[in-house]
Scaffold this active site. Structure first.
Site, mmCIF file in Angstrom:
data_model
loop_
_atom_site.group_PDB
_atom_site.id
_atom_site.type_symbol
_atom_site.label_atom_id
_atom_site.label_comp_id
_atom_site.label_asym_id
_atom_site.label_seq_id
_atom_site.Cartn_x
_atom_site.Cartn_y
_atom_site.Cartn_z
ATOM 1 N N ASP A 282 0.874 -1.171 0.000
ATOM 2 C CA ASP A 282 0.000 0.000 0.000
ATOM 3 C C ASP A 282 0.914 1.224 0.000
ATOM 4 O O ASP A 282 1.685 1.420 0.951
ATOM 5 C CB ASP A 282 -0.885 -0.031 1.261
ATOM 6 C CG ASP A 282 -1.844 1.140 1.301
ATOM 7 O OD1 ASP A 282 -1.595 2.150 0.604
ATOM 8 O OD2 ASP A 282 -2.851 1.049 2.041
ATOM 9 N N ASN A 309 1.448 5.847 -10.841
ATOM 10 C CA ASN A 309 0.132 5.732 -11.481
ATOM 11 C C ASN A 309 -1.004 5.462 -10.498
ATOM 12 O O ASN A 309 -2.143 5.862 -10.752
ATOM 13 C CB ASN A 309 0.195 4.611 -12.531
ATOM 14 C CG ASN A 309 -1.188 4.187 -12.981
ATOM 15 O OD1 ASN A 309 -1.858 4.881 -13.741
ATOM 16 N ND2 ASN A 309 -1.655 3.042 -12.466
ATOM 17 N N GLY A 311 -3.922 5.505 -8.188
ATOM 18 C CA GLY A 311 -4.759 6.658 -7.884
ATOM 19 C C GLY A 311 -6.171 6.214 -7.580
ATOM 20 O O GLY A 311 -6.598 5.155 -8.040
ATOM 21 N N LYS A 316 -17.416 13.375 -3.917
ATOM 22 C CA LYS A 316 -18.469 13.954 -3.058
ATOM 23 C C LYS A 316 -18.446 15.453 -3.278
ATOM 24 O O LYS A 316 -17.366 16.053 -3.389
ATOM 25 C CB LYS A 316 -18.164 13.705 -1.568
ATOM 26 C CG LYS A 316 -18.533 12.324 -1.060
ATOM 27 C CD LYS A 316 -20.036 12.207 -0.773
ATOM 28 C CE LYS A 316 -20.397 10.764 -0.462
ATOM 29 N NZ LYS A 316 -21.562 10.290 -1.190
ATOM 30 N N LEU A 318 -18.479 19.220 -2.141
ATOM 31 C CA LEU A 318 -17.757 19.796 -0.994
ATOM 32 C C LEU A 318 -18.605 19.804 0.275
ATOM 33 O O LEU A 318 -18.118 19.491 1.370
ATOM 34 C CB LEU A 318 -17.322 21.219 -1.361
ATOM 35 C CG LEU A 318 -16.421 21.966 -0.404
ATOM 36 C CD1 LEU A 318 -15.177 21.163 -0.060
ATOM 37 C CD2 LEU A 318 -16.030 23.317 -0.992
ATOM 38 N N ALA A 319 -19.907 20.122 0.109
ATOM 39 C CA ALA A 319 -20.787 20.230 1.273
ATOM 40 C C ALA A 319 -20.974 18.886 1.977
ATOM 41 O O ALA A 319 -21.357 18.840 3.151
ATOM 42 C CB ALA A 319 -22.145 20.788 0.843
ATOM 43 N N TYR A 374 -10.092 15.111 -5.350
ATOM 44 C CA TYR A 374 -9.323 14.521 -6.461
ATOM 45 C C TYR A 374 -8.575 15.607 -7.243
ATOM 46 O O TYR A 374 -7.376 15.472 -7.525
ATOM 47 C CB TYR A 374 -10.293 13.768 -7.371
ATOM 48 C CG TYR A 374 -9.657 13.026 -8.523
ATOM 49 C CD1 TYR A 374 -8.943 11.850 -8.313
ATOM 50 C CD2 TYR A 374 -9.802 13.492 -9.834
ATOM 51 C CE1 TYR A 374 -8.383 11.148 -9.380
ATOM 52 C CE2 TYR A 374 -9.244 12.793 -10.904
ATOM 53 C CZ TYR A 374 -8.540 11.625 -10.671
ATOM 54 O OH TYR A 374 -7.986 10.936 -11.733
ATOM 55 N N LYS A 378 -4.598 16.054 -7.845
ATOM 56 C CA LYS A 378 -4.014 15.971 -9.187
ATOM 57 C C LYS A 378 -3.333 17.288 -9.590
ATOM 58 O O LYS A 378 -2.371 17.280 -10.371
ATOM 59 C CB LYS A 378 -5.078 15.566 -10.208
ATOM 60 C CG LYS A 378 -5.587 14.125 -9.989
ATOM 61 C CD LYS A 378 -4.462 13.099 -10.136
ATOM 62 C CE LYS A 378 -4.943 11.672 -10.085
ATOM 63 N NZ LYS A 378 -3.838 10.691 -10.239
ATOM 64 N N THR A 409 -11.684 3.142 -18.987
ATOM 65 C CA THR A 409 -11.231 2.224 -17.931
ATOM 66 C C THR A 409 -12.405 1.907 -17.005
ATOM 67 O O THR A 409 -13.491 2.480 -17.142
ATOM 68 C CB THR A 409 -10.123 2.853 -17.054
ATOM 69 O OG1 THR A 409 -10.675 3.995 -16.400
ATOM 70 C CG2 THR A 409 -8.905 3.242 -17.842
HETATM 71 P P1 NAP Z 1 -7.835 2.035 -11.650
HETATM 72 O O1 NAP Z 1 -8.329 1.100 -12.710
HETATM 73 O O2 NAP Z 1 -8.678 2.235 -10.440
HETATM 74 O O3 NAP Z 1 -6.351 1.600 -11.240
HETATM 75 C C1 NAP Z 1 -5.626 2.214 -10.200
HETATM 76 C C2 NAP Z 1 -4.847 1.159 -9.485
HETATM 77 O O4 NAP Z 1 -4.127 1.737 -8.368
HETATM 78 C C3 NAP Z 1 -5.775 0.088 -8.912
HETATM 79 O O5 NAP Z 1 -5.239 -1.184 -9.119
HETATM 80 C C4 NAP Z 1 -5.830 0.508 -7.457
HETATM 81 O O6 NAP Z 1 -6.292 -0.453 -6.549
HETATM 82 C C5 NAP Z 1 -4.377 0.913 -7.230
HETATM 83 N N1 NAP Z 1 -4.240 1.550 -5.928
HETATM 84 C C6 NAP Z 1 -5.164 2.321 -5.301
HETATM 85 N N2 NAP Z 1 -4.728 2.677 -4.084
HETATM 86 C C7 NAP Z 1 -3.493 2.134 -3.941
HETATM 87 C C8 NAP Z 1 -2.575 2.134 -2.877
HETATM 88 N N3 NAP Z 1 -2.797 2.783 -1.743
HETATM 89 N N4 NAP Z 1 -1.395 1.487 -3.043
HETATM 90 C C9 NAP Z 1 -1.164 0.797 -4.182
HETATM 91 N N5 NAP Z 1 -2.017 0.757 -5.225
HETATM 92 C C10 NAP Z 1 -3.189 1.411 -5.108
HETATM 93 O O7 NAP Z 1 -7.601 3.485 -12.267
HETATM 94 P P2 NAP Z 1 -7.214 3.957 -13.744
HETATM 95 O O8 NAP Z 1 -8.433 4.475 -14.383
HETATM 96 O O9 NAP Z 1 -6.388 2.958 -14.450
HETATM 97 O O10 NAP Z 1 -6.318 5.215 -13.375
HETATM 98 C C11 NAP Z 1 -4.891 5.170 -13.230
HETATM 99 C C12 NAP Z 1 -4.388 6.573 -12.934
HETATM 100 O O11 NAP Z 1 -4.812 7.469 -13.970
HETATM 101 C C13 NAP Z 1 -4.931 7.137 -11.614
HETATM 102 O O12 NAP Z 1 -3.915 7.904 -10.995
HETATM 103 C C14 NAP Z 1 -6.059 8.039 -12.091
HETATM 104 O O13 NAP Z 1 -6.332 9.049 -11.158
HETATM 105 C C15 NAP Z 1 -5.496 8.568 -13.389
HETATM 106 N N6 NAP Z 1 -6.507 9.078 -14.335
HETATM 107 C C16 NAP Z 1 -7.432 8.231 -14.897
HETATM 108 C C17 NAP Z 1 -8.354 8.756 -15.797
HETATM 109 C C18 NAP Z 1 -9.371 7.881 -16.493
HETATM 110 O O14 NAP Z 1 -10.116 8.386 -17.330
HETATM 111 N N7 NAP Z 1 -9.443 6.600 -16.219
HETATM 112 C C19 NAP Z 1 -8.369 10.122 -16.088
HETATM 113 C C20 NAP Z 1 -7.432 10.940 -15.482
HETATM 114 C C21 NAP Z 1 -6.497 10.406 -14.617
HETATM 115 P P3 NAP Z 1 -7.811 -0.250 -5.894
HETATM 116 O O15 NAP Z 1 -8.583 -1.444 -6.305
HETATM 117 O O16 NAP Z 1 -7.602 -0.184 -4.419
HETATM 118 O O17 NAP Z 1 -8.386 1.028 -6.385
#
Ligand code: NAP
Length: 468
Positions: A282, A309, A311, A316, A318-319, A374, A378, A409
């Site tokens: 983690d 990567n 994330g 939610k 803000l309120a 978020y 970011k 995704t």
């Molecule tokens: P995803 O499918 O949810 O994959 C993120 C991975 O990171 C998951 O396997 C997740 O596990 C893991 N993770 C979360 N918390 C962690 C922790 N504390 N330690 C280790 N691993 C952890 O997300 P994604 O859509 O591929 O996104 C990847 C990145 O791109 C993220 O940073 C996201 O914010 C960014 N992003 C995505 C989009 C989009 O359109 N998809 C747009 C902009 C930015 P869990 O099962 O615990 O979540």
């Protein structure tokens, strides 16, 4: 998540119906297939008077074995010798010729009146760009200039961004500022923007500086640029992280994938498939940075590429935002990359010439309803790039970020239908991106040829209107 409408619009029936009903007609984007040439088609090169990049452009196109056209005559190397003999372009000689890329050296533009050179070059050939073609303008970073030069070079942004909105058919438009003295650092970036690897990157401005030492070597294998390198990818078990792991492995890296314990089996499937290693951890754990630094040092002798990567979103308004909802997002998305970067630098675990890559989001640039937590995290990732760029460069490395827009995704599959459709269609390319589009951009930053690309934030968003 797949885009069913994109498939329909490109089917035989869809191609008849969509235009009649005035529905969007998103094109199928051409994406990179291993072994493919960097530029698959003819390139038309032009320049404003007084430009300084012709030798650098010629060297790249020669190395990429591209078919080059220009109205200017032979392209010369820095010593003035003929380096490349292009086909000579004129309205008569070109006939029905279509171009895969239009490349314009705008570095010579020193007065706003000279911006007309853009129109003069691009207007007659704007309709000669192939589907999924490339428009690339090269300039000088405005902040390094004064008076008319500064004004004119800054103006290039408006041109390339507008062109990206007009081109259609999957074509992209980008601006690359090349610092004076960084001409020999152009190759990795120009290859990326010419190639199908940049399929979902449009309307972007990239800076190539002179800060980092030249690490591009003529011997660089452009099919396996990461051979012999170790790359850490957090959140590698699925989605964008999985695509990053696969793409860096394709480019020759040994990938160390990391994810949380409950996803260990998924992670192992990915790392086994690509011949990598897995770490279950983690990233928010108190001892995660030290543990990771120790493991990378002991098992791999250090790390060359780090992709932050992992994330999460916990949306939610803000309120209604509870403290734990806020804290979790900031902890995973921002505090963890910050602490891990620091530990890898302090412990000298990041090898010389190392690459650190943050994953931001367009939400971090434009903000988003229900995402104060978020978007804060970011935007903080962009701050992290700024904060570390000098230190990382001093260690011979680079730090950059991608800011994905709408990517297909699991994360975006959960978005309500109406918002999901708006996210896809309200962009110059009329669709969402694929995880591989983010991965290819990261692979460009990670390349040893990108040693002068430092401190950039590139949106991988198909020039989405959301966040513009
Ligand atoms: P995803 O499918 O949810 O994959 C993120 C991975 O990171 C998951 O396997 C997740 O596990 C893991 N993770 C979360 N918390 C962690 C922790 N504390 N330690 C280790 N691993 C952890 O997300 P994604 O859509 O591929 O996104 C990847 C990145 O791109 C993220 O940073 C996201 O914010 C960014 N992003 C995505 C989009 C989009 O359109 N998809 C747009 C902009 C930015 P869990 O099962 O615990 O979540």
């Amino acid at each position: 998540m797949s885009d069913k409408y994109l498939k329909f619009a490109n089917s035989f029936v869809g191609k008849q119906i969509a235009p009649k009903l005035g529905l969007p007609q998103p094109p199928v984007l051409k994406r990179y297939v291993p072994g493919q040439k960097a530029v698959d088609g003819a390139v038309l090169v032009g320049a404003a008077d007084g430009g300084r990049l012709a030798p650098a452009i010629a060297a790249v196109l020669k190395s990429a074995e591209a078919e080059v056209w220009t109205a200017e005559g032979p392209l010369r190397d820095a010593a003035g010798a003929v380096d490349l003999t292009p086909k000579i372009y004129s309205a008569e000689t070109a006939g029905d010729q279509r171009f895969q890329a239009l490349v314009f050296d705008a570095t010579g533009i020193a007065h706003p009146d000279e911006l007309k050179a853009l129109r003069a070059f691009f207007q007659p050939v704007a309709r000669k760009l192939r589907p999924s073609g490339r428009l690339i303008v090269l300039g000088t970073p405005p902040e390094s200039l004064t008076a008319g030069g500064r004004v004119s070079q800054r103006a290039l942004e408006g041109f390339t961004r507008s062109a990206g909105k007009e081109l259609g058919k999957g074509a992209t438009s980008n601006l690359v500022y090349v610092a004076e003295g960084a001409e020999d650092q152009l190759e990795s970036t120009l290859r990326f923007f010419l190639s199908p690897k940049s399929a979902f990157v449009s309307g972007q401005v990239v800076r190539i500086g002179v800060g980092a030492p030249p690490t591009a070597t003529p011997e660089l294998d452009w099919d396996k640029p990461l051979a012999g390198k170790v790359a850490l990818v957090t959140g590698a078990s699925r989605g964008i992280g999985e695509a990053i792991a696969e793409t860096l492995a394709r480019d020759g890296a040994h990938v160390v994938g990391l994810d949380i314990e409950p996803l260990a089996a998924d992670l192992k499937k990915v790392t086994d498939r690509i011949g990598g290693s897995a770490i279950t951890l983690d990233v928010t754990a108190e001892d995660a940075p030290d543990q990771l630094a120790k493991q990378l040092k002991n098992d791999h002798g250090g790390v060359d590429v780090v992709v932050h990567n992992a994330g999460i979103t916990r949306d939610k308004r803000l309120a209604n935002m509870k403290p734990e909802t806020w804290d979790q997002v900031i902890a995973v998305n921002l505090i963890a990359p910050d602490r891990i970067t620091l530990a890898l630098l302090k412990g000298k675990v990041l090898n010389r010439g190392g690459r650190i890559i943050g994953v931001s989001s367009i939400a971090g640039i434009a903000g988003n309803n229900g995402q104060t937590n978020y978007a804060t995290s970011k935007a903080g990732v962009i701050g992290l790039i700024d904060a570390f760029s000098a230190d990382v460069a001093a260690a011979g490395g680079t730090i950059n970020a991608v800011a994905p827009g709408f990517i297909e995704t699991q994360m975006t599959a959960q978005v309500p239908f109406g918002i999901r459709e708006a996210g896809r269609r309200l962009s110059s390319l009329g669709q969402g991106g694929l995880p591989v589009d983010v991965a290819e951009t990261i692979a460009w930053y990670a390349s040893p040829g990108s040693g002068a690309v430092n401190g950039n934030v590139v949106r991988v968003c198909g020039q989405g209107l959301i966040g513009a």
